[in-house]
Scaffold this motif. Structure first.
Motif, PDB file in Angstrom:
ATOM      1  N   MET A 186      18.972 -35.476 -10.580  1.00  0.00           N
ATOM      2  CA  MET A 186      19.222 -35.234 -11.985  1.00  0.00           C
ATOM      3  C   MET A 186      18.265 -34.156 -12.478  1.00  0.00           C
ATOM      4  O   MET A 186      17.080 -34.164 -12.190  1.00  0.00           O
ATOM      5  CB  MET A 186      19.019 -36.525 -12.773  1.00  0.00           C
ATOM      6  CG  MET A 186      19.459 -36.418 -14.183  1.00  0.00           C
ATOM      7  SD  MET A 186      19.554 -38.060 -14.905  1.00  0.00           S
ATOM      8  CE  MET A 186      18.768 -37.734 -16.427  1.00  0.00           C
ATOM      9  N   GLU A 187      18.783 -33.225 -13.232  1.00  0.00           N
ATOM     10  CA  GLU A 187      17.991 -32.100 -13.718  1.00  0.00           C
ATOM     11  C   GLU A 187      17.241 -32.484 -14.984  1.00  0.00           C
ATOM     12  O   GLU A 187      17.783 -33.111 -15.889  1.00  0.00           O
ATOM     13  CB  GLU A 187      18.927 -30.931 -14.005  1.00  0.00           C
ATOM     14  CG  GLU A 187      18.201 -29.685 -14.436  1.00  0.00           C
ATOM     15  CD  GLU A 187      19.159 -28.539 -14.687  1.00  0.00           C
ATOM     16  OE1 GLU A 187      18.907 -27.779 -15.629  1.00  0.00           O
ATOM     17  OE2 GLU A 187      20.154 -28.434 -13.957  1.00  0.00           O
ATOM     18  N   ALA A 188      15.967 -32.112 -15.035  1.00  0.00           N
ATOM     19  CA  ALA A 188      15.168 -32.391 -16.226  1.00  0.00           C
ATOM     20  C   ALA A 188      15.574 -31.445 -17.348  1.00  0.00           C
ATOM     21  O   ALA A 188      15.889 -30.281 -17.112  1.00  0.00           O
ATOM     22  CB  ALA A 188      13.689 -32.217 -15.909  1.00  0.00           C
ATOM     23  N   THR A 189      15.591 -31.946 -18.563  1.00  0.00           N
ATOM     24  CA  THR A 189      15.950 -31.104 -19.699  1.00  0.00           C
ATOM     25  C   THR A 189      14.747 -30.280 -20.116  1.00  0.00           C
ATOM     26  O   THR A 189      13.603 -30.727 -20.017  1.00  0.00           O
ATOM     27  CB  THR A 189      16.430 -31.954 -20.884  1.00  0.00           C
ATOM     28  OG1 THR A 189      15.373 -32.846 -21.258  1.00  0.00           O
ATOM     29  CG2 THR A 189      17.663 -32.742 -20.521  1.00  0.00           C
ATOM     30  N   ARG A 190      15.013 -29.086 -20.588  1.00  0.00           N
ATOM     31  CA  ARG A 190      13.934 -28.225 -21.059  1.00  0.00           C
ATOM     32  C   ARG A 190      13.593 -28.597 -22.491  1.00  0.00           C
ATOM     33  O   ARG A 190      14.474 -28.750 -23.327  1.00  0.00           O
ATOM     34  CB  ARG A 190      14.357 -26.767 -21.000  1.00  0.00           C
ATOM     35  CG  ARG A 190      14.529 -26.261 -19.607  1.00  0.00           C
ATOM     36  CD  ARG A 190      14.842 -24.802 -19.627  1.00  0.00           C
ATOM     37  NE  ARG A 190      15.018 -24.352 -18.264  1.00  0.00           N
ATOM     38  CZ  ARG A 190      15.168 -23.098 -17.926  1.00  0.00           C
ATOM     39  NH1 ARG A 190      15.175 -22.163 -18.864  1.00  0.00           N
ATOM     40  NH2 ARG A 190      15.307 -22.754 -16.666  1.00  0.00           N
ATOM     41  N   THR A 191      12.331 -28.750 -22.738  1.00  0.00           N
ATOM     42  CA  THR A 191      11.854 -29.101 -24.064  1.00  0.00           C
ATOM     43  C   THR A 191      10.671 -28.222 -24.433  1.00  0.00           C
ATOM     44  O   THR A 191      10.053 -27.603 -23.567  1.00  0.00           O
ATOM     45  CB  THR A 191      11.424 -30.574 -24.145  1.00  0.00           C
ATOM     46  OG1 THR A 191      10.373 -30.794 -23.218  1.00  0.00           O
ATOM     47  CG2 THR A 191      12.576 -31.507 -23.854  1.00  0.00           C
TER      48      THR A 191
END
Length: 85
Positions: free
Chosen positions: A1-6
Motif C-alpha cells: 500500500m502506498e503512503a499518502t503524501r502529507t
C-alpha cells in the motif's frame, strides 16, 4: 500500500491529494460561475437559468441543514441541540 503524501502547516497535517482535488473543483466551479454570470438580464435564459438553479439548489441544502437562531445568526449541524437546549 502506498503512503499518502502529507505536509504540515501551523501544526495541521494536510493530505496533498485532497488539496489538489479541492483546488481543481474550486477552479471548475469558479470558471462555471464566471461563464454563466456574464451578460446577466432581468429575464434569465440559457446559462443564467443554470446558474440560478445551482444557487437555488445550494440555498435549499443550506436552509434544510441550518437553523436561524435569534435574528441573524445561523447555526448548522448538531450545535443547536447540544449548546442551546
Amino acid at each position: 500500500m502506498e503512503a499518502t503524501r502529507t505536509f504540515q502547516f501551523l501544526g495541521l497535517t494536510f493530505n496533498v491529494g485532497n488539496m489538489i482535488s479541492g483546488v481543481i473543483v474550486a477552479a471548475i466551479v469558479l470558471g462555471l460561475v464566471f461563464i454563466c454570470s456574464r451578460h446577466l438580464q432581468m429575464k434569465p435564459s440559457g446559462k443564467q437559468n443554470l446558474l440560478e438553479a445551482m444557487v437555488d439548489f445550494t440555498n435549499g441544502i443550506v436552509k434544510s441543514t441550518c437553523q436561524v437562531v435569534q435574528r441573524a445568526v445561523m447555526v448548522c449541524g448538531p450545535l443547536p441541540y447540544s449548546t442551546l437546549s
